[in-house]
Design a protein around this motif. Sequence first.
Motif, PDB file in Angstrom:
ATOM      1  N   PHE A  21      34.551  42.481  21.878  1.00 28.40           N
ATOM      2  CA  PHE A  21      35.475  42.774  22.964  1.00 28.40           C
ATOM      3  C   PHE A  21      36.668  41.831  22.963  1.00 28.40           C
ATOM      4  O   PHE A  21      37.646  42.069  23.662  1.00 28.40           O
ATOM      5  CB  PHE A  21      34.764  42.722  24.317  1.00 28.40           C
ATOM      6  CG  PHE A  21      34.372  41.332  24.732  1.00 28.40           C
ATOM      7  CD1 PHE A  21      35.161  40.607  25.594  1.00 28.40           C
ATOM      8  CD2 PHE A  21      33.211  40.754  24.246  1.00 28.40           C
ATOM      9  CE1 PHE A  21      34.802  39.322  25.977  1.00 28.40           C
ATOM     10  CE2 PHE A  21      32.847  39.476  24.622  1.00 28.40           C
ATOM     11  CZ  PHE A  21      33.642  38.755  25.489  1.00 28.40           C
ATOM     12  N   LEU A  22      36.598  40.762  22.184  1.00 26.08           N
ATOM     13  CA  LEU A  22      37.702  39.821  22.139  1.00 26.08           C
ATOM     14  C   LEU A  22      38.906  40.417  21.434  1.00 26.08           C
ATOM     15  O   LEU A  22      40.035  40.153  21.793  1.00 26.08           O
ATOM     16  CB  LEU A  22      37.274  38.524  21.444  1.00 26.08           C
ATOM     17  CG  LEU A  22      36.172  37.730  22.129  1.00 26.08           C
ATOM     18  CD1 LEU A  22      35.754  36.546  21.271  1.00 26.08           C
ATOM     19  CD2 LEU A  22      36.611  37.270  23.503  1.00 26.08           C
ATOM     20  N   SER A  23      38.653  41.223  20.419  1.00 32.74           N
ATOM     21  CA  SER A  23      39.754  41.822  19.668  1.00 32.74           C
ATOM     22  C   SER A  23      39.296  43.165  19.102  1.00 32.74           C
ATOM     23  O   SER A  23      38.697  43.225  18.037  1.00 32.74           O
ATOM     24  CB  SER A  23      40.181  40.900  18.528  1.00 32.74           C
ATOM     25  OG  SER A  23      41.238  41.481  17.812  1.00 32.74           O
ATOM     26  N   ARG A  24      39.566  44.239  19.821  1.00 30.85           N
ATOM     27  CA  ARG A  24      39.213  45.582  19.353  1.00 30.85           C
ATOM     28  C   ARG A  24      40.346  46.121  18.497  1.00 30.85           C
ATOM     29  O   ARG A  24      41.510  45.823  18.732  1.00 30.85           O
ATOM     30  CB  ARG A  24      38.987  46.512  20.538  1.00 30.85           C
ATOM     31  CG  ARG A  24      37.812  46.140  21.389  1.00 30.85           C
ATOM     32  CD  ARG A  24      37.609  47.202  22.458  1.00 30.85           C
ATOM     33  NE  ARG A  24      36.730  46.761  23.510  1.00 30.85           N
ATOM     34  CZ  ARG A  24      35.415  46.894  23.497  1.00 30.85           C
ATOM     35  NH1 ARG A  24      34.825  47.446  22.466  1.00 30.85           N
ATOM     36  NH2 ARG A  24      34.693  46.465  24.508  1.00 30.85           N
ATOM     37  N   LYS A  25      39.999  46.938  17.505  1.00 27.08           N
ATOM     38  CA  LYS A  25      41.003  47.508  16.604  1.00 27.08           C
ATOM     39  C   LYS A  25      40.753  48.994  16.432  1.00 27.08           C
ATOM     40  O   LYS A  25      39.620  49.442  16.409  1.00 27.08           O
ATOM     41  CB  LYS A  25      40.938  46.846  15.237  1.00 27.08           C
ATOM     42  CG  LYS A  25      41.311  45.387  15.256  1.00 27.08           C
ATOM     43  CD  LYS A  25      41.272  44.812  13.854  1.00 27.08           C
ATOM     44  CE  LYS A  25      41.420  43.327  13.906  1.00 27.08           C
ATOM     45  NZ  LYS A  25      42.686  42.822  13.651  1.00 27.08           N
ATOM     46  N   CYS A  26      41.831  49.725  16.299  1.00 25.10           N
ATOM     47  CA  CYS A  26      41.770  51.147  15.970  1.00 25.10           C
ATOM     48  C   CYS A  26      42.249  51.281  14.536  1.00 25.10           C
ATOM     49  O   CYS A  26      43.388  50.950  14.227  1.00 25.10           O
ATOM     50  CB  CYS A  26      42.656  51.950  16.919  1.00 25.10           C
ATOM     51  SG  CYS A  26      42.777  53.693  16.462  1.00 25.10           S
ATOM     52  N   LYS A  27      41.369  51.758  13.672  1.00 23.14           N
ATOM     53  CA  LYS A  27      41.709  51.915  12.256  1.00 23.14           C
ATOM     54  C   LYS A  27      41.677  53.397  11.894  1.00 23.14           C
ATOM     55  O   LYS A  27      40.880  54.163  12.420  1.00 23.14           O
ATOM     56  CB  LYS A  27      40.710  51.154  11.392  1.00 23.14           C
ATOM     57  CG  LYS A  27      40.722  49.663  11.659  1.00 23.14           C
ATOM     58  CD  LYS A  27      39.708  48.954  10.806  1.00 23.14           C
ATOM     59  CE  LYS A  27      39.732  47.458  11.113  1.00 23.14           C
ATOM     60  NZ  LYS A  27      38.786  46.739  10.294  1.00 23.14           N
TER      61      LYS A  27
END
Length: 106
Positions: A21-27
């Motif tokens: 949850f600290l750094s979510r990414k959409c790839k």
Amino acid sequence: MKSITIAAVLIACFMVVNCNFLSRKCKCKAVSNTVHFPFHEWDQSSCKFCSCSDPAMVNCQAACKRIVEDYSKSGCGKVIKGSKIKHKWDAGNCGEGISTEEYTCA
């Protein structure tokens, strides 16, 4: 000291359940329609300390679809003309998948 340990355990459990949850990414990836070999991939968006209801995560699939659709219209780079591709997205633990819709490389 005991309360610090409990807090650390709770944070660790929260991270395991909610992924990172600290750094979510959409790839996003453009993959072949049969064996899902990746032709091209993009890091679309990311957010710090966001939930799965954040627009960057909610719109991951739709944004990926548009990117891959445009990629197919532009000829898919060095891919053989007429090749079929699909879009594959990954929004971390917020959702992932591969489309059933195929695009033909121009």
